[in-house]
Design an enzyme around this catalytic site. Structure first.
Site, mmCIF file in Angstrom:
data_model
loop_
_atom_site.group_PDB
_atom_site.id
_atom_site.type_symbol
_atom_site.label_atom_id
_atom_site.label_comp_id
_atom_site.label_asym_id
_atom_site.label_seq_id
_atom_site.Cartn_x
_atom_site.Cartn_y
_atom_site.Cartn_z
ATOM 1 N N TYR A 23 0.672 -3.056 5.271
ATOM 2 C CA TYR A 23 1.067 -2.069 6.266
ATOM 3 C C TYR A 23 0.722 -0.666 5.791
ATOM 4 O O TYR A 23 0.546 -0.414 4.601
ATOM 5 C CB TYR A 23 2.574 -2.177 6.543
ATOM 6 N N CYS A 24 0.653 0.239 6.749
ATOM 7 C CA CYS A 24 0.346 1.646 6.520
ATOM 8 C C CYS A 24 1.161 2.172 5.339
ATOM 9 O O CYS A 24 2.358 1.902 5.274
ATOM 10 C CB CYS A 24 0.654 2.436 7.788
ATOM 11 N N PRO A 25 0.498 2.830 4.424
ATOM 12 C CA PRO A 25 -0.880 3.326 4.408
ATOM 13 C C PRO A 25 -1.855 2.444 3.626
ATOM 14 O O PRO A 25 -2.994 2.832 3.394
ATOM 15 C CB PRO A 25 -0.732 4.676 3.716
#
Length: 82
Positions: free
Chosen positions: A19-21
């Site tokens: 997941y981000c980032p």
């Protein structure tokens, strides 16, 4: 995890489950390690990559050759411009 497909001169960057980032950070590292005009194929499951990867390419001057969504995967083909 990434691996090189010698027949297409393309790096496959598997960011599924991240997941981000993290997907963009991994893409940034991969860009540093490849030559000009090589391609990176990113496979991700994080929907935020739909926003983040095109902006990454635009900001850094790389060419987003294709972007698709198949089942739960987001797939991007990026040509590196150094």
């Amino acid at each position: 995890m990434s691996k090189l497909d010698l027949t297409t001169n393309t790096i496959l960057l598997d960011t599924k489950g991240l997941y981000c980032p993290e997907p963009v950070m991994m893409l940034h590292n991969a860009v540093r390690d490849v030559d000009d005009k090589m391609q990176i194929k990113v496979v991700a499951t994080d929907p935020s990559t739909q926003r983040d990867i095109p902006k990454f390419c635009q900001f850094l001057g790389h060419s987003l050759k294709s972007q698709s969504h198949v089942a739960d995967e987001f797939i991007y083909l990026i040509e590196v411009n150094k």
